[in-house]
Design a protein around this motif. Structure first.
Motif, PDB file in Angstrom:
ATOM      1  N   GLY A 267       0.695  -1.240  -0.182  1.00 47.91           N
ATOM      2  CA  GLY A 267      -0.027   0.120  -0.161  1.00 47.91           C
ATOM      3  C   GLY A 267       0.727   1.167  -0.057  1.00 47.91           C
ATOM      4  N   ALA A 268       1.691   1.100   0.691  1.00 43.33           N
ATOM      5  CA  ALA A 268       2.800   2.459   0.853  1.00 43.33           C
ATOM      6  C   ALA A 268       3.643   2.631  -0.626  1.00 43.33           C
ATOM      7  CB  ALA A 268       3.987   2.116   1.814  1.00 43.33           C
ATOM      8  N   THR A 269       3.507   1.895  -1.485  1.00 45.66           N
ATOM      9  CA  THR A 269       4.170   2.049  -2.752  1.00 45.66           C
ATOM     10  C   THR A 269       3.463   2.919  -3.596  1.00 45.66           C
ATOM     11  OG1 THR A 269       3.405   0.074  -3.691  1.00 45.66           O
ATOM     12  CG2 THR A 269       5.458  -0.221  -2.825  1.00 45.66           C
ATOM     13  N   GLY A 270       2.011   2.828  -3.527  1.00 43.27           N
ATOM     14  CA  GLY A 270       1.083   3.565  -4.176  1.00 43.27           C
ATOM     15  C   GLY A 270       0.870   3.137  -5.569  1.00 43.27           C
TER      16      GLY A 270
ATOM     17  N   GLY B   3      -9.329  -2.094  -1.823  1.00 45.14           N
ATOM     18  CA  GLY B   3      -9.974  -3.001  -2.817  1.00 45.14           C
ATOM     19  C   GLY B   3      -9.337  -3.173  -4.080  1.00 45.14           C
ATOM     20  N   LYS B   4      -8.381  -1.909  -4.671  1.00 46.04           N
ATOM     21  CA  LYS B   4      -7.794  -1.905  -5.880  1.00 46.04           C
ATOM     22  C   LYS B   4      -6.555  -2.604  -5.772  1.00 46.04           C
ATOM     23  CE  LYS B   4      -9.200   2.773  -7.280  1.00 46.04           C
ATOM     24  NZ  LYS B   4      -8.943   4.154  -7.663  1.00 46.04           N
ATOM     25  N   MET B   5      -5.696  -2.652  -4.281  1.00 40.69           N
ATOM     26  CA  MET B   5      -4.632  -3.620  -4.091  1.00 40.69           C
ATOM     27  C   MET B   5      -4.968  -4.921  -4.260  1.00 40.69           C
ATOM     28  SD  MET B   5      -1.888  -1.845  -3.679  1.00 40.69           S
ATOM     29  CE  MET B   5      -1.087  -0.247  -3.812  1.00 40.69           C
ATOM     30  N   ALA B   6      -6.028  -5.271  -3.623  1.00 44.89           N
ATOM     31  CA  ALA B   6      -6.324  -6.407  -3.422  1.00 44.89           C
ATOM     32  C   ALA B   6      -6.975  -7.035  -4.296  1.00 44.89           C
ATOM     33  CB  ALA B   6      -7.664  -6.817  -2.390  1.00 44.89           C
TER      34      ALA B   6
END
Length: 463
Positions: free
Chosen positions: A146-149, A202-205
């Protein structure tokens, strides 16, 4: 140990193969799945709904249990005799690549003896602080992703996990965690979450699920309807989230809806009370009192909300049933019966099994469910629905056609923990480094030959 269940599936397994398809939940059943189901006894349906673990084992001639890393005759016969839907691996089981490969192959060979149904072989390969594959690529974890964006990094993580597990014959990972990290005091999620923004989670998952799918590995979104805003670990207690449905739809439930729309095939339930979603109570056989129903045991949450309103057509699996969130309030038989009626399709670890004597506990659960069906407490149609979902998932992923010849130890040795995967791991970790505070412009550091640098790591192996 229970009586040997006869395998009556040969005719169904000999049907013509159905082309593998991309799956959005569970698609319409096929003649093959219908035939398999029609040939199953009631007890076979019950055990097809079970995900068991052999985390440790003590054979009859041993004095103490030890990590189960190699097939023995006792476990082999159990897997041959019981038509389990799934086996779950822990770090105790999968330590080295060749050893893990052999164990997976041996379990599937036992399950498929006499035309038995191949297993969903699962593990919690999340990456970060929760990963099981001892020789695999650990990955930085969801919060780092998540931190990478960049959602592409989550996809790469999914590809790494998928490639390594699939090469070993492990076809399911109980990941990604899609809990929204909206409680800083949460003792069990924290780093396992992509972050506090529900849309981003949601997008990362979805990206990680996409990466897993490239290697035909089943992903599992967890812990429904959300474990992020809790201050209690459900391993040790029963958390409560006192939020309205509207609040949940705007936050905790968002990533699940995204995952469902993406085609996630499995969702794990949480042992958490959501009183504004379900305030039902039932009489507990264990405590002798009226007790509230956590999500895992709630028909309103799993069937009405998840399968109904949110449109999930895949497999609902429980979190481990031996966790205090369930086990402290309900005995094993009642807990499994309540879970089935709630809408659970696959029951994770209905009881601890570490030796032959423990099989009597599992038999008691099977007997209890069978009696409940015969007494009308559980409708057999509920079991048929659950098993159909499990079998359809296995068919869509090609698991019903499992063959040892489709796997290669050489490929596993070349894939698991390979230099390419570890290089990608380091790249993601570097991109995840985030400056939270930079007082007095301390960064970037001006390091000279005389500078002294203190490196602090969470564990002595993190270097």
């Amino acid at each position: 140990m229970g009586k040997r269940m006869k395998k009556v599936l040969a005719s169904a397994m000999s049907l013509s193969m159905v082309a593998s398809m991309a799956m959005s939940g569970v698609s319409a059943t096929t003649s093959r799945v219908d035939s398999l189901l029609s040939n199953m006894s009631l007890r076979q349906k019950i055990t097809q709904m079970m995900m068991v673990d052999f985390r440790q084992w003590k054979t009859a001639d041993e004095e103490a249990k030890s990590d189960f890393t190699k097939m023995n005759s006792e476990v082999q016969k159990i897997v041959e005799d019981y038509d389990f839907g799934s086996v779950i691996f822990f770090a105790n089981n999968i330590k080295e690549t060749e050893q893990s490969f052999n164990l997976t192959m041996d379990l599937q060979k036992a399950a498929t003896k006499d035309n038995g149904i191949p297993l969903l072989i699962t593990t919690d390969q999340e990456g970060g602080i929760v990963y099981r594959l001892g020789s695999g690529t650990a990955l930085p974890g969801n919060m780092a992703l998540g931190a990478t964006g960049d959602v592409n990094n989550a996809k790469i993580a999914g590809e790494i996990i998928g490639s390594e597990l699939s090469s070993l014959g492990i076809n399911t990972t109980l990941a990604p965690v899609v809990d929204v990290n909206n409680n800083a005091n949460n003792p069990v999620i924290g780093l396992r979450s992509y972050g506090e923004d529900a849309e981003m989670v949601g997008k990362m998952a979805s990206a990680e699920i996409e990466g897993l799918a490239e290697y035909n590995v089943i992903g599992c979104a967890k812990h429904f309807p959300g474990h992020g805003d809790t201050a209690t670990d459900s391993h040790y207690g029963l958390p409560m989230v006192n939020k309205s449905k509207e609040e949940l739809l705007n936050n905790e439930l968002k990533p699940y809806q995204v995952a469902i729309n993406q085609g996630i095939e499995m969702i794990m339930s949480a042992h958490i009370l959501y009183p504004q979603l379900d305030d039902t109570t039932v009489h507990s056989d264990k405590t002798g009192k009226e007790e509230k129903l956590p999500s895992t045991l709630s028909h309103k949450i799993l069937t009405d909300l998840l399968k109904g309103e949110m449109g999930f057509n895949g497999v609902v699996v429980t979190d481990a049933m031996n966790m205090a969130g369930i086990a402290a309030t309900y005995d094993e038989v009642q807990a499994v019966k309540l879970a089935i009626n709630a809408g659970v399709d696959l029951i994770c670890m209905p009881t601890n099994i570490t030796c032959l004597e423990d099989m009597s506990k599992l038999d008691a659960i099977i007997d209890g469910v069978e009696k409940a069906v015969n007494d009308g407490e559980i409708q057999e149609s509920r079991l048929d629905d659950a098993v159909t979902r499990v079998l359809t998932l296995k068919e869509n992923k090609g698991i019903l056609d499992w063959k040892e010849s489709n796997y290669s130890l050489e490929k596993a040795l070349a894939t698991v923990g390979c230099d390419e995967n570890r290089a990608k791991e380091r790249e993601i970790a570097a991109k995840a480094v985030t400056v939270v505070k930079n007082e007095n412009n301390t960064l970037p550091l001006n390091v000279t030959k005389k500078s002294k640098v203190l490196l602090v790591a969470a564990e002595n192996n993190q270097r």
